[in-house]
Design a protein around this motif. Structure first.
Motif, PDB file in Angstrom:
ATOM      1  N   LEU A 129      10.891  -7.628  -6.808  1.00 33.00           N
ATOM      2  CA  LEU A 129      10.890  -8.412  -4.652  1.00 33.00           C
ATOM      3  C   LEU A 129      11.023  -6.514  -4.809  1.00 33.00           C
ATOM      4  O   LEU A 129      10.327  -5.999  -2.874  1.00 33.00           O
ATOM      5  CB  LEU A 129      11.740  -9.097  -4.761  1.00 33.00           C
ATOM      6  CG  LEU A 129      11.784 -10.469  -4.377  1.00 33.00           C
ATOM      7  CD1 LEU A 129      12.559 -11.568  -3.882  1.00 33.00           C
ATOM      8  CD2 LEU A 129      10.403 -11.208  -3.896  1.00 33.00           C
ATOM      9  N   LEU A 130      11.772  -6.150  -4.873  1.00 28.45           N
ATOM     10  CA  LEU A 130      11.725  -4.264  -4.579  1.00 28.45           C
ATOM     11  C   LEU A 130      10.863  -3.815  -4.721  1.00 28.45           C
ATOM     12  O   LEU A 130      10.747  -2.995  -4.146  1.00 28.45           O
ATOM     13  CB  LEU A 130      13.549  -4.600  -5.176  1.00 28.45           C
ATOM     14  CG  LEU A 130      14.557  -4.584  -4.778  1.00 28.45           C
ATOM     15  CD1 LEU A 130      16.320  -4.317  -5.726  1.00 28.45           C
ATOM     16  CD2 LEU A 130      15.267  -4.581  -3.699  1.00 28.45           C
TER      17      LEU A 130
ATOM     18  N   ALA B 222       8.345  -1.881  -1.904  1.00 29.22           N
ATOM     19  CA  ALA B 222       8.897  -0.461  -1.600  1.00 29.22           C
ATOM     20  C   ALA B 222       7.468   0.302  -1.995  1.00 29.22           C
ATOM     21  O   ALA B 222       7.232   1.026  -1.410  1.00 29.22           O
ATOM     22  CB  ALA B 222       9.693   0.321  -2.967  1.00 29.22           C
ATOM     23  N   VAL B 223       6.673  -1.025  -2.594  1.00 24.77           N
ATOM     24  CA  VAL B 223       4.789  -0.526  -2.188  1.00 24.77           C
ATOM     25  C   VAL B 223       4.773  -0.722  -0.848  1.00 24.77           C
ATOM     26  O   VAL B 223       3.678   0.070  -0.285  1.00 24.77           O
ATOM     27  CB  VAL B 223       4.105  -1.480  -3.486  1.00 24.77           C
ATOM     28  CG1 VAL B 223       2.791  -1.558  -2.875  1.00 24.77           C
ATOM     29  CG2 VAL B 223       4.478  -1.120  -4.704  1.00 24.77           C
ATOM     30  N   ALA B 224       5.179  -2.171  -0.232  1.00 21.35           N
ATOM     31  CA  ALA B 224       4.550  -2.250   0.829  1.00 21.35           C
ATOM     32  C   ALA B 224       5.074  -1.320   2.140  1.00 21.35           C
ATOM     33  O   ALA B 224       4.857  -1.086   3.041  1.00 21.35           O
ATOM     34  CB  ALA B 224       5.512  -3.738   1.527  1.00 21.35           C
ATOM     35  N   ALA B 225       6.432  -0.765   2.179  1.00 23.43           N
ATOM     36  CA  ALA B 225       6.913   0.153   2.848  1.00 23.43           C
ATOM     37  C   ALA B 225       5.313   1.791   2.785  1.00 23.43           C
ATOM     38  O   ALA B 225       5.326   2.037   4.176  1.00 23.43           O
ATOM     39  CB  ALA B 225       7.690   0.911   2.278  1.00 23.43           C
ATOM     40  N   VAL B 226       5.195   1.832   1.678  1.00 20.39           N
ATOM     41  CA  VAL B 226       4.634   3.003   1.138  1.00 20.39           C
ATOM     42  C   VAL B 226       3.110   2.269   2.028  1.00 20.39           C
ATOM     43  O   VAL B 226       2.454   3.609   2.575  1.00 20.39           O
ATOM     44  CB  VAL B 226       3.995   3.993  -0.138  1.00 20.39           C
ATOM     45  CG1 VAL B 226       2.673   4.078  -0.679  1.00 20.39           C
ATOM     46  CG2 VAL B 226       5.460   4.348  -0.824  1.00 20.39           C
TER      47      VAL B 226
ATOM     48  N   ALA C 116      11.485  -9.473   4.153  1.00 26.67           N
ATOM     49  CA  ALA C 116      11.263  -8.401   4.503  1.00 26.67           C
ATOM     50  C   ALA C 116       9.910  -7.698   4.214  1.00 26.67           C
ATOM     51  O   ALA C 116       9.301  -6.988   4.824  1.00 26.67           O
ATOM     52  CB  ALA C 116      11.988  -7.217   3.570  1.00 26.67           C
ATOM     53  N   ALA C 117       9.416  -8.409   2.576  1.00 25.62           N
ATOM     54  CA  ALA C 117       7.816  -7.976   2.098  1.00 25.62           C
ATOM     55  C   ALA C 117       6.590  -8.441   3.170  1.00 25.62           C
ATOM     56  O   ALA C 117       5.442  -7.655   3.393  1.00 25.62           O
ATOM     57  CB  ALA C 117       8.017  -8.351   0.674  1.00 25.62           C
TER      58      ALA C 117
END
Length: 352
Positions: free
Chosen positions: A28-29, A33-37, A307-308
């Protein structure tokens, strides 16, 4: 004899659930991180990862293009990415908490009247004081959410059904309906309040600055601490009030801490970006499929999933109607409504 022998046969060794859950958290982390990028890259103007890096850490100097990229990244993409992560985390945790405390699998953060309390406070503040700055009515939204949560909890503590999850749910629905009606009445009487409510109610992480985000983050941080402290209590409360009381749990104190945590988390998130329907409901069920009923794992899973999902919903909203944007709250609702219907069809609401 054959039956007895079968009963004595050792069962195959089960897979280590803690290892699987830890791996799930790591996954999930990585997804987050991928979604944030992607959130930094995707938009009306698409940027490459190299351009995002330059916009974040490079010195534009006199380069007009790099100056424009820096402006886009710092003032638009970074704030909305941070807000989506914070709000999604808060709503995911709050959704799992409220389902645990009410033992109601269709409970959502709106059950305590938090969303409707925030909406009414925003409209009332704009109507009375003519506020236009989001940082100004953020405080009213948080206060409105808190007052609604306290009112619902107070009503649920009265009478024969005091402390009963069903009483809490009924009190929440009553307060929610009343506040929704009052919000509509005030908004229709004031054009400016109606204009703000129309966009705020859609639920969006766009256009919110760090002045608002830092205030919301402080409340969310306190709410997360209270939520983590409350996890062992929720596990015991889900065994039933009588069993929990027999194990030494102070039920009133445990539920009070839980309600305060939900109010802070959902109130701050709603105040910052408007109500996001179905998010807490969805991620709590998704987390339960991965972790089972242990809230020490379920709540962190729900927070990261929230969050994701909110971040991915915001990204999808930028893509489906380009060059315009669809608010994240609308995207989540479009996903959440059929998700809710599927859960009903599968009979998943028989037990929390």
């Amino acid at each position: 004899m054959v039956v007895e022998q079968r009963g004595l046969d050792p069962a195959p060794a089960p897979e280590n659930p803690h290892r699987r859950r830890r791996l799930g958290l790591v996954g999930l982390l990585v997804l987050l991180a991928v979604a944030a990028v992607l959130s930094l890259v995707v938009g009306t103007r698409s940027l490459t990862p190299a351009e995002v890096w330059q916009g974040l850490f490079g010195d534009p100097g006199g380069d007009q293009q790099l100056t424009e990229i820096t402006l886009i990244v710092h003032t638009l993409r970074v704030p909305r990415t941070v807000l989506a992560i914070l709000a999604g985390l808060a709503l995911g945790v709050a959704g799992a908490l409220i389902q645990g405390h009410t033992r109601n699998p269709i409970a959502d953060t709106g059950l305590l009247g938090v969303n409707s309390g925030a909406s009414f406070a925003v409209v009332f503040a704009i109507y009375l004081f003519g506020l236009q700055n989001p940082l100004q009515y953020l405080w009213f939204a948080i206060i409105g959410a808190a007052v609604a949560g306290v009112l619902v909890f107070g009503l649920a503590s009265l009478g024969r059904g005091a402390g009963n999850p069903l009483t809490l749910a009924l009190a929440g629905q009553g307060v929610t309906i009343f506040l929704a009606a009052m919000t509509t009445a005030v908004a229709l009487a004031d054009t400016q309040a109606l204009f703000v409510l129309r966009f705020w109610n859609a639920g969006s992480v766009q256009g919110v600055g760090f002045d608002v985000i830092w205030v919301a983050a402080a409340f969310i941080g306190v709410g997360l601490v209270l939520a983590m402290v409350n996890l062992p209590v929720i596990n015991l409360l889900n065994l039933g009030d009588d069993v929990a009381r027999g194990l030494g749990v102070n039920i009133v104190a445990g539920r009070t801490v839980g309600v305060v945590a939900v109010t802070l988390l959902a109130g701050a998130a709603t105040a910052a970006c408007g109500p996001i329907a179905f998010l807490g409901l969805m991620v709590a069920h998704l987390a339960r499929w991965f972790t089972g009923p242990d809230y020490r794992w379920l709540v962190p899973y729900a927070g990261l999933l929230g969050a994701a999902l909110l971040l991915l919903g915001d990204i999808a909203g930028r893509l489906v109607v380009r060059p315009g944007e669809l608010q994240a709250g609308i995207v989540i609702a479009l996903i959440g409504a059929p998700f809710f219907a599927v859960l009903v069809w599968l009979g998943k609401f028989r037990q929390a």
